[in-house]
Design an enzyme around this catalytic site. Structure first.
Site, short mmCIF file in Angstrom:
data_model
loop_
_atom_site.label_atom_id
_atom_site.label_comp_id
_atom_site.label_asym_id
_atom_site.label_seq_id
_atom_site.Cartn_x
_atom_site.Cartn_y
_atom_site.Cartn_z
N GLU A 23 82.30 78.14 -41.20
CA GLU A 23 83.77 78.04 -41.09
C GLU A 23 84.32 76.96 -42.02
OE1 GLU A 23 85.81 75.77 -38.14
OE2 GLU A 23 84.02 75.65 -36.88
N LYS A 157 82.67 70.89 -27.00
CA LYS A 157 82.96 69.46 -26.97
C LYS A 157 83.41 69.02 -25.59
CE LYS A 157 85.67 70.20 -30.38
NZ LYS A 157 85.22 71.43 -30.98
N1 PSU Z 1 84.64 71.58 -33.56
C1 PSU Z 1 84.45 70.63 -34.52
N2 PSU Z 1 85.29 70.58 -35.55
C2 PSU Z 1 86.32 71.45 -35.66
C3 PSU Z 1 86.50 72.46 -34.66
C4 PSU Z 1 85.63 72.47 -33.63
O1 PSU Z 1 83.55 69.83 -34.45
O2 PSU Z 1 87.05 71.36 -36.63
C5 PSU Z 1 87.56 73.47 -34.84
C6 PSU Z 1 86.91 74.85 -34.93
O3 PSU Z 1 87.41 75.49 -36.09
C7 PSU Z 1 87.38 75.56 -33.69
C8 PSU Z 1 88.73 74.93 -33.50
O4 PSU Z 1 87.45 76.96 -33.84
O5 PSU Z 1 88.48 73.55 -33.77
C9 PSU Z 1 89.31 75.14 -32.12
O6 PSU Z 1 90.63 74.73 -32.16
P1 PSU Z 1 91.59 75.09 -30.92
O7 PSU Z 1 91.09 74.26 -29.79
O8 PSU Z 1 92.96 74.71 -31.40
O9 PSU Z 1 91.45 76.57 -30.69
#
Ligand code: PSU
Ligand code: MN
Length: 299
Positions: A23, A157
């Protein structure tokens, strides 16, 4: 179809050789410069060392690019005004020719359009704490329910509500299988205090399970949790304090929606004096290696 597949990726897919998607939100919104560029490059080399072809996915110039050149990686890593693109803003990013970094959800869409079955990331999005009032549930979870790509991550996380995240995935029929552990890992930490719903101990078994799900016509994705190495982890108890500080600040500043995850990640890097960043890099590399193995077994 506004899909631009890199020639090396295309020829690997045509030859049924292993390919691993990566990604780009992790590059633009997940880590500071210049560590983000070094990490993006090292994830690609981990995938190559594992015998697979890397395909970093991003939206550039009105196309979903599947596989970036090194010059594109370098440019993206320091680009300004990059849109964080999930399923909801993918068409918008293409039409307006915005630079778009793909989240887990949008990367799964790009991977699936290109025919890539395995994707390595750091952590998936999930149900945020307080979701019962904010309704903040990452679109990653819905994507996992519908798009047939196996996602290798280090769990979710601990800034999220992990029990609710697991419940949601169970409801939506998404298998969550941890590699070589009974514990559900929590990104920076090997343990979350929660049991992993499923456990498998080899890449070959994981590949067989993923294939079985699709052969049965069940569709959708699979979450493969790969705990960070012990030497690189920050134990769960230690992490709690850092996370609580970052979350209460985000509430104080009214940070919501798609800005929340990047804010929390960046603050936690600051609060831990860079330690969480080192863990983040190590776990992403670890995931790239396992994803290459699974992709090799699948092809
Ligand atoms: N985990 C990380 N770094 C990130 C993300 C997750 O360590 O940048 C990003 C991923 O792209 C994941 C997104 O899909 O955060 C999720 O964001 P949201 O909670 O807004 O859906
Ligand atoms: Mn959200």
């Amino acid at each position: 179809m506004h899909l631009k597949i890199d020639p090396e990726v295309r020829s690997a897919l045509q030859g049924k050789r292993p390919v691993v998607a990566l990604e780009s939100t992790i590059i633009t919104h997940g880590m500071p410069h210049p560590e983000n560029l070094a990490t993006a490059r090292s994830l690609e080399s981990q995938v190559r060392n594992g015998g697979a072809v890397p395909a970093t996915i991003a939206v550039i110039g009105g196309e979903i690019c599947v596989g970036l050149s090194d010059a594109e990686l370098e440019w993206l890593a320091s680009a300004k005004n990059v849109l964080k693109v999930s399923r909801n803003d993918l068409a918008y990013a293409l039409v307006t020719k915005r630079i778009g970094a793909t989240t887990v959800a949008a990367t799964m869409i790009g991977a699936h359009l290109a025919g890539i079955k395995v994707f390595a990331t750091g952590g998936i999005g999930g149900v945020h704490r307080g979701a019962e009032t904010s309704f903040d549930v990452s679109a990653d979870l819905e994507e996992l329910a519908r798009t047939p790509v196996a996602v290798v991550c280090a769990g979710a996380k601990a800034i999220l509500d992990l029990p609710k995240t697991l419940e949601y995935l169970e409801t939506r029929g998404v298998p969550v299988v941890s590699y070589g552990t009974d514990a559900f890992p929590a990104f920076w930490s090997r343990q979350s205090g929660l049991k992993s719903p499923l456990r498998l101990d080899t890449a070959a078994e994981i590949a067989r399970m993923v294939q079985m799900k699709w052969d049965l016509g069940l569709g959708g994705g699979v979450v493969i949790c790969n705990p960070v190495a012990q030497a690189d982890e920050i134990p769960f108890d230690e992490m709690q304090e850092f996370i609580d500080t970052a979350i209460s600040e985000s509430e104080e500043f009214g940070i919501k929606g798609k800005a929340l995850t990047p804010y929390l990640l960046a603050r936690i890097v600051e609060i831990t004096g860079g330690r969480s960043l080192r863990t983040n890099i190590a776990l992403a590399q670890n995931n790239a290696r396992l994803a290459a193995e699974i992709a090799s077994q699948l092809s």
